[in-house]
Motif scaffolding. Structure first.
Motif, mmCIF file in Angstrom:
data_model
loop_
_atom_site.group_PDB
_atom_site.id
_atom_site.type_symbol
_atom_site.label_atom_id
_atom_site.label_comp_id
_atom_site.label_asym_id
_atom_site.label_seq_id
_atom_site.Cartn_x
_atom_site.Cartn_y
_atom_site.Cartn_z
ATOM 1 N N SER A 20 35.948 48.633 46.855
ATOM 2 C CA SER A 20 37.240 48.263 47.112
ATOM 3 C C SER A 20 37.556 46.752 46.956
ATOM 4 C CB SER A 20 37.724 48.885 48.413
ATOM 5 O OG SER A 20 38.979 48.436 48.893
ATOM 6 N N ARG A 21 36.523 45.844 47.506
ATOM 7 C CA ARG A 21 36.540 44.364 47.389
ATOM 8 C C ARG A 21 36.361 44.039 45.942
ATOM 9 N NH1 ARG A 21 32.241 42.246 51.110
ATOM 10 N NH2 ARG A 21 32.846 40.243 50.250
ATOM 11 N N LEU A 22 35.532 44.804 45.114
ATOM 12 C CA LEU A 22 35.269 44.500 43.729
ATOM 13 C C LEU A 22 36.759 44.680 42.817
ATOM 14 C CD1 LEU A 22 31.780 45.674 43.244
ATOM 15 C CD2 LEU A 22 32.719 43.322 43.041
ATOM 16 N N GLN A 23 37.268 45.865 43.358
ATOM 17 C CA GLN A 23 38.590 46.185 42.592
ATOM 18 C C GLN A 23 39.617 45.441 42.975
ATOM 19 O OE1 GLN A 23 38.694 48.281 40.034
ATOM 20 N NE2 GLN A 23 37.317 49.913 40.500
ATOM 21 N N ASP A 24 39.667 44.892 44.265
ATOM 22 C CA ASP A 24 40.474 43.695 44.724
ATOM 23 C C ASP A 24 40.439 42.420 43.701
ATOM 24 O OD1 ASP A 24 41.746 45.453 46.408
ATOM 25 O OD2 ASP A 24 40.711 44.760 48.288
ATOM 26 N N ASN A 25 39.194 42.335 43.535
ATOM 27 C CA ASN A 25 39.037 40.975 42.814
ATOM 28 C C ASN A 25 39.457 41.151 41.356
ATOM 29 O OD1 ASN A 25 37.753 39.844 44.939
ATOM 30 N ND2 ASN A 25 35.759 39.862 44.250
ATOM 31 N N ILE A 26 39.341 42.552 40.750
ATOM 32 C CA ILE A 26 39.613 42.774 39.433
ATOM 33 C C ILE A 26 41.312 42.671 39.651
ATOM 34 C CG2 ILE A 26 40.007 44.746 37.947
ATOM 35 C CD1 ILE A 26 37.553 43.529 37.340
ATOM 36 N N ALA A 27 41.972 43.069 40.385
ATOM 37 C CA ALA A 27 43.475 43.083 40.636
ATOM 38 C C ALA A 27 43.776 41.769 40.716
ATOM 39 C CB ALA A 27 44.047 43.943 41.556
ATOM 40 N N TYR A 28 43.013 40.975 41.508
ATOM 41 C CA TYR A 28 43.195 39.525 41.632
ATOM 42 C C TYR A 28 43.364 38.744 40.239
ATOM 43 C CZ TYR A 28 42.790 34.366 43.057
ATOM 44 O OH TYR A 28 42.862 32.996 42.987
ATOM 45 N N MET A 29 42.150 38.832 39.389
ATOM 46 C CA MET A 29 42.042 38.172 38.047
ATOM 47 C C MET A 29 42.980 38.762 37.283
ATOM 48 S SD MET A 29 38.044 38.037 38.004
ATOM 49 C CE MET A 29 37.585 39.487 38.816
ATOM 50 N N ASP A 30 43.416 39.970 37.161
ATOM 51 C CA ASP A 30 44.635 40.520 36.267
ATOM 52 C C ASP A 30 45.748 39.958 36.532
ATOM 53 O OD1 ASP A 30 43.213 42.316 35.038
ATOM 54 O OD2 ASP A 30 43.728 43.900 36.241
ATOM 55 N N ASN A 31 46.158 39.614 37.896
ATOM 56 C CA ASN A 31 47.423 38.692 38.189
ATOM 57 C C ASN A 31 47.351 37.392 37.743
ATOM 58 O OD1 ASN A 31 48.596 40.959 39.575
ATOM 59 N ND2 ASN A 31 47.877 40.478 41.657
ATOM 60 N N LYS A 32 46.084 37.027 37.818
ATOM 61 C CA LYS A 32 45.986 35.387 37.526
ATOM 62 C C LYS A 32 46.245 35.273 36.007
ATOM 63 C CE LYS A 32 45.312 33.020 41.055
ATOM 64 N NZ LYS A 32 46.159 31.761 41.418
ATOM 65 N N ILE A 33 45.397 36.164 35.274
ATOM 66 C CA ILE A 33 45.468 36.319 33.738
ATOM 67 C C ILE A 33 47.013 36.564 33.040
ATOM 68 C CG2 ILE A 33 44.776 37.654 31.741
ATOM 69 C CD1 ILE A 33 42.121 38.251 33.143
ATOM 70 N N GLU A 34 47.665 37.467 33.918
ATOM 71 C CA GLU A 34 49.233 37.593 33.791
ATOM 72 C C GLU A 34 49.952 36.324 33.954
ATOM 73 O OE1 GLU A 34 52.509 39.524 32.297
ATOM 74 O OE2 GLU A 34 50.486 40.169 32.311
ATOM 75 N N GLU A 35 49.562 35.651 35.144
ATOM 76 C CA GLU A 35 50.302 34.225 35.160
ATOM 77 C C GLU A 35 49.904 33.410 34.173
ATOM 78 O OE1 GLU A 35 50.084 30.873 38.536
ATOM 79 O OE2 GLU A 35 49.434 32.868 39.082
#
Length: 461
Positions: free
Chosen positions: A209-224
């Protein structure tokens, strides 16, 4: 030069009286008034026509009738609006003059009148043509930074994805090991198995879950970052004045974007199933079926020496020729125990001396003893062998290597004659070593010991 009043009047002419914005795709009706195309579509769609004349509507301004099908594109007005927009972008809304200057202090486009106003008095100004190249270079550097940060996020995402795969593989291996341990320890460890598997699954889900949260966080940053790159790319393609419009705010926002690495998730496994922690319970159950075993000298190969005392029997390889009988083993340096097992459950232990090499287990009483027969279940042998150079292995066909962290000092042999099960345990740790596939026994089983020259083995009675 257009005055502010003229610009205001021109804007009023180009404004749609329905949406009160500059017309988009203007269309004209019979009376000559013009509106946005979409505004008229919505107007005719939301209003009822005259009951006396279906399909007839009235102009929102002069109330003259018109038909919905009479809308005509006003290309001339459309061109004027485009010209007005272009002109308006380059005109000062306050003074109506061309925006020829750029204020470095406020980051604004100015006309000559604006420069002389108290608001910009003493500010550093430059012509648009002189100012835009430097900011164009700054935008390119900002784009380069964003792309570099994006690449780092992509690499972090890739590394995290690999971590997830590695973590899942590690979890799978640990699940298999734990499952195997508890399966071979049978029903008396069933509750402990469920407990550890639950803890392991919970730890797996928490870290995933923590790793997937990191993936989601990085996806948001990449989109930004993608949005920022598109915005800056678009701005770089604008005219000089448009490029400088709001440039200070744009660069300020971009400079605030930095690589923020999410908290690292360790793949250290905290749920460790150490069966040795419960070995006392295992040995307690196994010892319910413990029997005393003793060597049968009459079956001993002539190269074995047996020494008896009150606590245990010591068996040594030796170079001594003794008389040969039909009970002795001729070509295999081994011997049997006195005890015969035909039914029920039985457990006994064999203590291996330091550095000892040999094989222990059980065999059928009627196996041939006058030839060097292969030790395997098909020949009537169920034993494990320990060699310093090759480690521990089960005598199957071919032999099955058994990975062990430490050489067992005491090996426990559990035999269930009725169920056809023969299992081996590290009696010191209480951990399972190996279980042979289920079998049926045609004759009585007897303890079996096989030694190699120059090493000793202690047989606990």
């Amino acid at each position: 030069m257009a005055s502010a009043t003229f610009i205001k009047k021109l804007r009023e002419e180009a404004t749609c009286s329905i949406c009160l914005e500059l017309m988009t795709e203007p269309v004209s009706i019979n009376c000559g008034h013009s509106y946005c195309h979409q505004c008229m579509v919505a107007f005719t769609g939301n209003r009822s026509s005259d009951t006396s004349s279906p399909g007839i509507f009235r102009c929102p301004q002069c109330r003259k009738p018109f038909q919905s099908g009479s809308l005509r594109p006003n290309k001339q007005l459309r061109g004027m609006i485009e010209t007005f927009k272009e002109m308006n972008e380059n005109m000062c809304t306050e003074h109506g003059d061309q925006l020829h200057l750029f204020c470095e202090d406020d980051g604004q486009l100015l006309c000559w009148c604006c420069e002389r106003s108290p608001q910009h008095k003493g500010h550093v100004t430059a012509s648009v043509q002189d100012a835009w190249p430097g900011y164009w270079v700054k935008l390119l550097k900002a784009i380069s930074k964003l792309k570099s940060t994006k690449a780092e996020y992509l690499q972090l995402k890739l590394d995290t994805t690999r971590k997830i795969r590695s973590w899942e593989k590690k979890i799978k291996r640990e699940e298999e090991r734990i499952h195997s341990e508890f399966t071979n320890l049978h029903t008396f460890l069933h509750q402990e198995e469920e407990f550890y598997m639950h803890r392991l699954e919970k730890e797996k889900e928490q870290k995933l879950s923590r790793l997937q949260d990191n993936i989601a966080y990085m996806d948001n940053k990449i989109e930004e970052l993608n949005n920022g790159i598109l915005e800056l790319d678009k701005k770089c393609q604008c005219s000089a004045r448009n490029l400088l419009q709001g440039i200070k705010d744009t660069l300020s926002r971009v400079s605030a974007i930095n690589l923020e690495i999410p908290e690292d998730v360790s793949l250290e496994l905290h749920t460790v199933c150490n069966v040795s922690e419960i070995h006392l319970s295992v040995r307690k159950i196994l010892k319910r079926h413990q029997v005393n075993v003793s060597p049968d000298p009459d079956t001993s190969n002539q190269k074995l020496l047996i020494r008896l005392n009150e606590e245990k029997t010591t068996i040594y390889p030796r170079n001594l020729v003794e008389s040969q009988t039909s009970k002795r083993w001729n070509d295999i340096i081994c011997m049997l125990g006195h005890e015969r097992f035909t039914s029920g459950r039985h457990y006994f232990e064999v203590e291996m001396g330091a550095g000892a090499e040999g094989a222990v287990g059980v065999c059928l009483e009627n196996v041939p003893r006058d030839i060097d027969i292969a030790r395997k279940p098909q020949s009537g042998f169920w034993a494990i062998r320990q060699r310093k150079s090759k480690g521990c292995s089960a005598l199957t066909s071919p032999p099955t290597f058994i990975p062990l962290r430490n050489q067992p000092e005491v090996i426990g042999i559990f035999l269930d004659c009725d169920a056809g099960i023969i299992s081996f345990y590290n009696a010191t740790l209480g951990s399972h070593i190996y279980t042979f596939p289920k079998a049926s026994f045609s004759h009585a089983l007897r303890p079996y010991f096989e030694a190699y020259p120059y090493f000793s083995l202690l047989w606990t009675s």
